[in-house]
Motif scaffolding. Structure first.
Motif, PDB file in Angstrom:
ATOM      1  N   THR A 314       0.827  -1.208   0.000  1.00 31.08           N
ATOM      2  CA  THR A 314       0.000   0.000   0.000  1.00 31.08           C
ATOM      3  C   THR A 314       0.853   1.247   0.000  1.00 31.08           C
ATOM      4  OG1 THR A 314      -1.766  -1.159   1.190  1.00 31.08           O
ATOM      5  CG2 THR A 314      -1.809   1.261   1.220  1.00 31.08           C
ATOM      6  N   LYS A 315       1.927   1.200   0.781  1.00 36.86           N
ATOM      7  CA  LYS A 315       2.855   2.333   0.843  1.00 36.86           C
ATOM      8  C   LYS A 315       3.498   2.559  -0.516  1.00 36.86           C
ATOM      9  CE  LYS A 315       6.928   3.958   3.361  1.00 36.86           C
ATOM     10  NZ  LYS A 315       7.905   3.612   4.419  1.00 36.86           N
ATOM     11  N   TYR A 316       3.933   1.463  -1.177  1.00 31.68           N
ATOM     12  CA  TYR A 316       4.546   1.598  -2.499  1.00 31.68           C
ATOM     13  C   TYR A 316       3.555   2.150  -3.514  1.00 31.68           C
ATOM     14  CZ  TYR A 316       8.385  -1.274  -0.699  1.00 31.68           C
ATOM     15  OH  TYR A 316       9.433  -1.744   0.020  1.00 31.68           O
ATOM     16  N   GLY A 319       2.956   5.863  -3.022  1.00 29.15           N
ATOM     17  CA  GLY A 319       4.102   6.621  -3.515  1.00 29.15           C
ATOM     18  C   GLY A 319       4.093   6.732  -5.026  1.00 29.15           C
ATOM     19  N   ALA A 320       3.751   5.617  -5.709  1.00 31.34           N
ATOM     20  CA  ALA A 320       3.708   5.648  -7.175  1.00 31.34           C
ATOM     21  C   ALA A 320       2.621   6.591  -7.672  1.00 31.34           C
ATOM     22  CB  ALA A 320       3.476   4.231  -7.704  1.00 31.34           C
ATOM     23  N   VAL A 321       1.453   6.568  -7.024  1.00 32.47           N
ATOM     24  CA  VAL A 321       0.368   7.465  -7.417  1.00 32.47           C
ATOM     25  C   VAL A 321       0.773   8.918  -7.233  1.00 32.47           C
ATOM     26  CG1 VAL A 321      -1.977   8.210  -6.848  1.00 32.47           C
ATOM     27  CG2 VAL A 321      -1.448   5.771  -6.980  1.00 32.47           C
ATOM     28  N   ALA A 322       1.455   9.219  -6.124  1.00 31.24           N
ATOM     29  CA  ALA A 322       1.891  10.595  -5.869  1.00 31.24           C
ATOM     30  C   ALA A 322       2.853  11.070  -6.941  1.00 31.24           C
ATOM     31  CB  ALA A 322       2.532  10.683  -4.485  1.00 31.24           C
ATOM     32  N   VAL A 323       3.788  10.205  -7.324  1.00 35.20           N
ATOM     33  CA  VAL A 323       4.746  10.578  -8.378  1.00 35.20           C
ATOM     34  C   VAL A 323       4.026  10.814  -9.701  1.00 35.20           C
ATOM     35  CG1 VAL A 323       6.689   9.744  -9.757  1.00 35.20           C
ATOM     36  CG2 VAL A 323       6.672   9.376  -7.285  1.00 35.20           C
TER      37      VAL A 323
END
Length: 792
Positions: A314-316, A319-323
């Protein structure tokens, strides 16, 4: 240490204990004061050999003494004498004490082997005493390095600490907690501790003993140094003192082992154990414990592992969505700003029919509500006689200009030290009018708007600053009269500067205007009538190439200063303005490509200063003016593309300065007047596409000498073309003769003039009816139709 040192230490401790017990007022059997203790009940336990239970609720010292004596008897052999004849710890009263042998020190190999054996398992026993509610828990570490620390003052707990594992003993019941880097402690009641100490003092020191009934293993802290090995086994202990209360409300002290702070922080962060405020581990129950030779750890369940994996992924994912979002914003914002900036500048200027509606003003950002400042209210009141109710219409140019005067003008105010002109300043109205002009003409989108709405004087703004005819500096400098100011005399916005909107009528207050120019832009509406009454000093008005309609203001009648008027390529309509005939100093009138109708008044020839009159491409009709005389300065008369009829005006031949006469695409009739043969300065004569007839003059006339462009095609001229008169001049560049009934021969000398290497003498256009005339170099027409491939 040797026996003497050990005996001295024990003696000192006994003296200290006797001194403390003396305060209680009780004397023991040996004459020494004893410490008063509360009796504690403990259930009888079965001995290891299956015998009857023993009660240890009495004198704990005597019980512990019996245990130690029994162990000594069991372990005595060649190394120890089993006869105990007395002494402080003996059973007989007056027997002579037996000398004890020194304890044999274990070898390093034996000690190491014992450590490995103890590390194989974790053992613990609990001896729960119902009377005092205390429990004893024993934990043996997997990599056991244990030590016993005792309290010299007595009566305190004894803590046995093991590194790398942990066991926490609660006072009621037992909870065993293991963690990767935790520590453990074993708490023994104060009563049991005192009994152990008295027994150990009696036998002269600590020894390796194990109480099978009590389940307590006491390990002496020693350092073994082997001459045959460099290895040193250090049994270290670390602890902290804590206070606790038992069920009998006795205050007791206990030693606690202090855990590694960094490891404890990591364990607490991972949520494996709960750590209290002092840094200790709170008791908990672990479902599964993993033990190896070096460490102890909790084995997590599948559900816990799956939960942690979900958290990690979930954390990964987050992070990918934010980028991705950041990348999209970084790409979208510049593109949006690039293509959404401003308004669309491409406009269709071709007019195919009379317009019925006109473009509306382009809106710009305006406040959402009427400002309530006192200054704005005062400005509205002062300017209301000039702009009326338009000041109260949000979004109107008048409203925005008043707002800017109230809050946005940054011109320094020398009187107040702030910004913005005072309402009684002589420049206030002029500055407001120029701000109004900026908003009315969509100033934010001009190609050039340097200085506009800046802190400098309006005389320094683009289009005002500069030099024009009658206005050398953009503003007329103030005079010595009190209250005078620099007055604007020039507005020259140039060509294609992207002005858009209607000319505000308030501009008529600029009474010193000499030059007014806005060309090739998007002016709409009409020319304000009021400026004709106030712009008495106007010399030049250049408004060509816009979308103005209506007529030219009659208020300009008899203006003695107006000399140049460009209103070409607009949408002006109505009859040709008679006001032009009253402008006695008019020099240049360009009204080309509009929708004027009617006739050109004969009075136009009364304008002796008129040099250029261009009314091409309108809907004018009637006869051409025929009142010209030698005093006329007319040089360029262009009336092509109208509906004029009748003969050419013979009086025009008196205009000795005439150079260019263009009357193509009309309905003119008659022949070329004989008077025209005397034109000395005529250079361009365009009479094509009319209904003219007759012959051209055959004699040598001044008329032929000056001609550079002669176009008479698409008429009904006949007879011989006098080619010999054109061979004598090198100025001719255009000879357009086709679609007539002319005859003759175009000579080789004229054809030679078509050489492209010639410069000023080259004939560019040469056309003829080749079925009637002989021409080897002409662009030929036969039967009125173009013959392809000719003219090269």
């Amino acid at each position: 240490m040797d026996d003497e040192d050990l005996e001295a230490r024990i003696a000192a401790k006994q003296a200290k204990k006797k001194k403390k017990s003396a305060s209680t007022g009780e004397i023991g059997a040996d004459g020494a004061p004893v410490r008063k203790k509360k009796k504690k009940k403990k259930p009888a336990s079965t001995s290891a050999d299956g015998g009857s239970t023993r009660d240890i609720t009495g004198d704990n010292s005597a019980i512990l003494e019996d245990r130690i004596r029994a162990k000594q008897s069991a372990s005595s052999g060649g190394d120890r004498d089993t006869t105990d004849t007395g002494g402080e710890g003996g059973g007989g009263g007056g027997a002579k004490p037996r000398k004890k042998k020194k304890k044999r020190r274990p070898k390093l190999e034996d000690q190491t082997e014992a450590t490995k054996s103890s590390s194989a398992n974790v053992r613990g026993t609990v001896d729960d005493n119902d009377n005092n509610g205390e429990g004893v828990a024993v934990a043996v570490a997997t990599t056991a390095k244990a030590a016993v620390r005792y309290n010299d003052e007595g009566g305190a707990h004894v803590a046995v600490a093991a590194s790398a594992t942990a066991a926490v003993a609660t006072r009621e019941g037992v909870a065993v907690a293991a963690t990767a880097t935790a520590t453990a402690s074993v708490a023994v009641s104060s009563a049991a501790m005192q009994s152990m100490e008295e027994d150990l003092e009696a036998k002269g020191g600590y020894d390796n003993n194990y109480d099978e009934e009590g389940g307590v293993e006491l390990v002496e802290k020693e350092r073994y140094n082997d001459n045959d090995s460099d290895d040193v086994i250090e049994l270290e202990q670390e602890g902290m003192m804590g206070n606790g209360n038992n069920n009998n409300d006795e205050n007791e002290m206990a030693y606690c082992f202090e855990a590694d702070t960094e490891i404890m922080a990591e364990i607490n962060q991972e949520g494996l154990v709960q750590v209290d405020e002092s840094g200790g581990i709170q008791a908990f129950v672990a479902e599964t414990i993993a033990i190896d030779g070096d460490d102890v750890g909790i084995i997590k369940s599948d559900a816990e592992i799956e939960k942690e994996e979900k958290k990690k992924y979930t954390k990964y994912f987050c992070g990918a969505v934010a980028v991705l979002v950041v990348v999209i914003i970084a790409v979208a914002v510049p593109i949006t700003l690039k293509y959404a900036k401003g308004r669309q500048e491409t406009r269709i200027t071709e007019i195919t029919q009379d317009p019925t509606t006109f473009p509306s003003l382009m809106p710009s950002d305006v406040p959402s509500s009427m400002p309530s400042s006192v200054r704005f209210t005062e400005i509205i009141q002062q300017l209301e006689p000039l702009s009326g109710d338009a000041l109260k219409v949000q979004g109107s140019p008048q409203y925005k200009a008043a707002m800017w005067m109230a809050d946005g003008d940054l011109i320094p105010n020398l009187g107040t030290g702030g910004t913005g002109l005072d309402l009684d300043d002589a420049r206030f109205e002029q500055r407001y009018v120029m701000a109004l002009f900026y908003y009315a003409m969509d100033g934010n989108n001009w190609e050039e708007n340097q200085g506009w709405l800046g802190e400098e004087s309006e005389c320094e703004w683009f289009g005002i600053k500069g030099s024009s005819n009658g206005c050398p500096g953009g503003c007329i400098e103030r005079s010595d009269f009190v209250g005078d100011y620099d007055k604007i005399c020039r507005i020259s916005m140039g060509r294609t500067n992207n002005l858009y909107g209607q000319i505000p009528s308030e501009i008529d207050t600029l009474t010193e205007i000499r030059w007014f120019e806005i060309q090739e832009d998007y002016l709409t509406g009409t020319i304000p009538e009021s400026i004709g009454r106030t712009w008495k000093k106007l010399h030049t008005m250049l408004l060509g190439g816009n979308f103005l309609h209506g007529g030219f203001p009659d208020a300009f009648e008899n203006n003695d200063m107006l000399g140049t008027i460009f209103i070409d390529r607009n949408l002006f309509n109505g009859t040709f303005p008679n006001v032009f005939t009253t402008l006695k100093n008019l020099e240049w009138l360009d009204a080309e490509t509009n929708n004027f109708v009617g006739t050109i008044p004969d009075e136009i020839s009364n304008l002796k200063s008129l040099r250029i009159l261009n009314v091409n491409n309108n809907s004018l009709n009637g006869y051409l003016p025929d009142s010209w005389d030698e005093n006329n300065l007319i040089e360029d008369l262009e009336v092509a593309g109208n509906k004029f009829n009748g003969p050419l005006p013979a009086s025009l031949a008196k205009a000795k300065f005439l150079k260019d006469f263009r009357a193509s695409r009309n309905q003119l009739t008659g022949s070329l007047p004989v008077e025209y043969h005397q034109f000395e300065n005529l250079e361009e004569l365009y009479l094509d596409q009319n209904k003219m007839v007759g012959e051209l003059p055959q004699t040598a006339e001044p008329f032929y000498d000056g001609l550079q462009e002669f176009s008479i095609h698409s008429n009904d001229f006949e007879g011989r073309f006098p080619v010999e008169h054109f061979e004598k001049t090198f100025r001719i560049k255009v000879l357009s003769l086709h679609r007539n009934r002319l005859t003759g021969t175009i000579t080789a000398n004229i054809c030679a003039r078509k050489d492209t290497e010639l410069a000023y003498t080259q004939i560019v256009t040469l056309t003829a009816d080749c079925d009637l005339m002989d021409c080897d170099c002409c662009t030929c027409y036969e039967g009125g139709e173009l013959v392809q491939g000719t003219g090269s």
